[in-house]
Every structure is written in C-alpha cells, then in structure tokens.
Design a protein around this motif. Sequence first.
Motif, PDB file in Angstrom:
ATOM      1  N   ASP A  12       0.816  -1.135   0.157  1.00 22.50           N
ATOM      2  CA  ASP A  12      -0.017  -0.189  -0.046  1.00 22.50           C
ATOM      3  C   ASP A  12       0.855   1.304  -0.132  1.00 22.50           C
ATOM      4  OD1 ASP A  12      -2.297  -1.585   0.279  1.00 22.50           O
ATOM      5  OD2 ASP A  12      -2.088  -1.655   2.285  1.00 22.50           O
ATOM      6  N   MET A  13       2.046   1.359   0.853  1.00 24.54           N
ATOM      7  CA  MET A  13       2.863   2.357   0.806  1.00 24.54           C
ATOM      8  C   MET A  13       3.670   2.579  -0.548  1.00 24.54           C
ATOM      9  SD  MET A  13       2.604   3.832   3.631  1.00 24.54           S
ATOM     10  CE  MET A  13       0.912   3.525   3.716  1.00 24.54           C
ATOM     11  N   ALA A  14       3.930   1.371  -1.361  1.00 23.85           N
ATOM     12  CA  ALA A  14       4.535   1.646  -2.364  1.00 23.85           C
ATOM     13  C   ALA A  14       3.440   2.137  -3.573  1.00 23.85           C
ATOM     14  CB  ALA A  14       4.826   0.219  -2.948  1.00 23.85           C
ATOM     15  N   LEU A  15       2.133   1.715  -3.446  1.00 24.32           N
ATOM     16  CA  LEU A  15       1.447   2.413  -4.358  1.00 24.32           C
ATOM     17  C   LEU A  15       1.132   3.628  -4.100  1.00 24.32           C
ATOM     18  CD1 LEU A  15      -1.532  -0.360  -4.453  1.00 24.32           C
ATOM     19  CD2 LEU A  15      -0.163   0.365  -6.084  1.00 24.32           C
ATOM     20  N   PHE A  37       4.241   5.752  -5.743  1.00 23.80           N
ATOM     21  CA  PHE A  37       3.996   5.854  -7.082  1.00 23.80           C
ATOM     22  C   PHE A  37       3.037   6.949  -7.336  1.00 23.80           C
ATOM     23  CE2 PHE A  37       5.807   1.593  -7.447  1.00 23.80           C
ATOM     24  CZ  PHE A  37       7.166   2.036  -8.353  1.00 23.80           C
ATOM     25  N   CYS A  38       1.853   7.014  -6.736  1.00 24.78           N
ATOM     26  CA  CYS A  38       0.781   7.892  -7.049  1.00 24.78           C
ATOM     27  C   CYS A  38       1.273   9.149  -6.800  1.00 24.78           C
ATOM     28  CB  CYS A  38      -0.434   7.835  -6.065  1.00 24.78           C
ATOM     29  SG  CYS A  38      -1.643   8.863  -6.039  1.00 24.78           S
ATOM     30  N   LEU A  39       1.960   9.644  -5.631  1.00 23.15           N
ATOM     31  CA  LEU A  39       2.501  10.941  -5.472  1.00 23.15           C
ATOM     32  C   LEU A  39       3.683  11.533  -6.298  1.00 23.15           C
ATOM     33  CD1 LEU A  39       2.586  10.924  -1.705  1.00 23.15           C
ATOM     34  CD2 LEU A  39       1.094  12.134  -2.933  1.00 23.15           C
ATOM     35  N   PHE A  40       4.456  10.506  -6.856  1.00 23.74           N
ATOM     36  CA  PHE A  40       5.672  10.641  -7.845  1.00 23.74           C
ATOM     37  C   PHE A  40       4.793  11.011  -9.272  1.00 23.74           C
ATOM     38  CE2 PHE A  40       8.205   8.748 -11.275  1.00 23.74           C
ATOM     39  CZ  PHE A  40       9.496   9.266 -10.940  1.00 23.74           C
ATOM     40  N   SER A  41       3.820  10.076  -9.552  1.00 20.93           N
ATOM     41  CA  SER A  41       2.991  10.377 -10.710  1.00 20.93           C
ATOM     42  C   SER A  41       2.342  11.812 -10.805  1.00 20.93           C
ATOM     43  CB  SER A  41       1.977   9.411 -11.281  1.00 20.93           C
ATOM     44  OG  SER A  41       2.354   8.127 -11.050  1.00 20.93           O
ATOM     45  N   MET A  42       1.881  12.453  -9.675  1.00 16.33           N
ATOM     46  CA  MET A  42       1.631  13.579  -9.393  1.00 16.33           C
ATOM     47  C   MET A  42       2.534  14.698  -9.585  1.00 16.33           C
ATOM     48  SD  MET A  42      -0.984  15.268  -6.371  1.00 16.33           S
ATOM     49  CE  MET A  42      -1.301  13.641  -5.668  1.00 16.33           C
TER      50      MET A  42
END
Length: 74
Positions: free
Chosen positions: A19-22, A25-30
């Motif tokens: 969950d932390m990895a997801l 990745f979400c924050l990185f993409s943003m």
Amino acid sequence: MKCLFGYADRYIQKSSWKDMALLKFCLFSMGILIGMQLPEKSKRRAAIIAVLVFIGTYIPLMTKFIGVVTEKEE
C-alpha cells in the motif's frame, strides 16, 4: 488538523508495504504531472527544490530503514 493526522496514523497501521509503494507511485506521478505544467523559466528552481526535498527526506528514511534491517530479531 490533529484529527487528520490521527486518520493518517490509523491508515498507516492498517497498510502493508505494498500500500505504501502504491501511495509513493501515486505521489510520484502527481509530481511529474505538476512538473510538466511549469513554465520553462520556473523548471530550474523547481528542480533545485525537488533535489533538496529528496535529499532531506531520503537520508532520514534510509537511516531508519538501515536501523530496522540491522536490528536483531527476537
């Protein structure tokens, strides 16, 4: 604000490393999407700030991770 931090603490307690990895990745993409919208003249300043934030967060995170890896299991 205190209530929001309480929710975040509970969320982390119920989350796995996946969950932390997801989330990362979400924050990185943003961050990439926001960076693409910056005008050309602001990109250098944003890059410097991003590098400073990365270094300022990476070192404590890795220090804690190395401490967890090297501690003896009971």
